[in-house]
Design a protein around this motif. Structure first.
Motif, PDB file in Angstrom:
ATOM      1  N   SER A   1       0.825  -1.201   0.000  1.00 54.26           N
ATOM      2  CA  SER A   1       0.000   0.000   0.000  1.00 54.26           C
ATOM      3  C   SER A   1       0.866   1.259   0.000  1.00 54.26           C
ATOM      4  O   SER A   1       0.642   2.182  -0.783  1.00 54.26           O
ATOM      5  CB  SER A   1      -0.929  -0.007   1.217  1.00 54.26           C
ATOM      6  N   VAL A   2       1.854   1.287   0.875  1.00 58.11           N
ATOM      7  CA  VAL A   2       2.776   2.430   0.951  1.00 58.11           C
ATOM      8  C   VAL A   2       3.544   2.552  -0.356  1.00 58.11           C
ATOM      9  O   VAL A   2       3.732   3.647  -0.888  1.00 58.11           O
ATOM     10  CB  VAL A   2       3.738   2.257   2.155  1.00 58.11           C
ATOM     11  N   TRP A   3       3.975   1.428  -0.883  1.00 54.81           N
ATOM     12  CA  TRP A   3       4.759   1.398  -2.118  1.00 54.81           C
ATOM     13  C   TRP A   3       3.941   1.946  -3.294  1.00 54.81           C
ATOM     14  O   TRP A   3       4.420   2.747  -4.081  1.00 54.81           O
ATOM     15  CB  TRP A   3       5.203  -0.030  -2.399  1.00 54.81           C
ATOM     16  N   SER A   4       2.718   1.498  -3.390  1.00 50.33           N
ATOM     17  CA  SER A   4       1.837   1.934  -4.466  1.00 50.33           C
ATOM     18  C   SER A   4       1.572   3.432  -4.377  1.00 50.33           C
ATOM     19  O   SER A   4       1.604   4.141  -5.388  1.00 50.33           O
ATOM     20  CB  SER A   4       0.528   1.155  -4.390  1.00 50.33           C
ATOM     21  N   ASP A   5       1.332   3.913  -3.176  1.00 49.36           N
ATOM     22  CA  ASP A   5       1.083   5.341  -2.961  1.00 49.36           C
ATOM     23  C   ASP A   5       2.291   6.164  -3.402  1.00 49.36           C
ATOM     24  O   ASP A   5       2.148   7.169  -4.116  1.00 49.36           O
ATOM     25  CB  ASP A   5       0.758   5.594  -1.492  1.00 49.36           C
ATOM     26  N   LEU A   6       3.478   5.748  -3.017  1.00 48.73           N
ATOM     27  CA  LEU A   6       4.692   6.480  -3.401  1.00 48.73           C
ATOM     28  C   LEU A   6       4.893   6.439  -4.908  1.00 48.73           C
ATOM     29  O   LEU A   6       5.156   7.465  -5.536  1.00 48.73           O
ATOM     30  CB  LEU A   6       5.920   5.903  -2.684  1.00 48.73           C
ATOM     31  N   GLY A   7       4.758   5.282  -5.505  1.00 42.05           N
ATOM     32  CA  GLY A   7       4.943   5.157  -6.953  1.00 42.05           C
ATOM     33  C   GLY A   7       3.966   6.011  -7.735  1.00 42.05           C
ATOM     34  O   GLY A   7       4.353   6.718  -8.680  1.00 42.05           O
TER      35      GLY A   7
END
Length: 95
Positions: free
Chosen positions: A78-84
């Motif tokens: 979730s954090v990764w997707s948000d940053l990307g």
């Protein structure tokens, strides 16, 4: 190579790529006019905060045991997707 290690390496590579993109945005911000520079600065600050959160999640993953890392994966994704997504939008907006 085990799944956890492969996953960590993929995330580390993505984080490095995103860091480079943030650095490019910083360089562009330095060349812009004052009003645009303010928008750049705010956007970059948010990206840096999200990147830091992603780094923290990656460290949690590294510290997790072989069984526990799977439980951390959903939150990390979730954090990764948000940053990307945020980086992609910022790059598009400031071309």
């Amino acid at each position: 190579m085990d799944k956890k290690k492969s996953y960590e390496e993929r995330l580390e590579a993505e984080l490095n790529e995103w860091s480079a993109k943030i650095n490019v945005l910083k360089a562009k911000a330095a060349k812009t006019q004052a009003d645009v520079k303010i928008n750049f600065a705010e956007e970059i600050k948010l990206l840096e905060e999200k990147k830091q959160k992603a780094k923290e999640k990656l460290h949690e993953l590294r510290d997790a045991g072989d069984d526990a890392w799977v439980d951390l994966k959903a939150g990390l994704e979730s954090v990764w997707s948000d940053l990307g997504n945020s980086i992609s939008k910022a790059v598009s907006r400031f071309k």
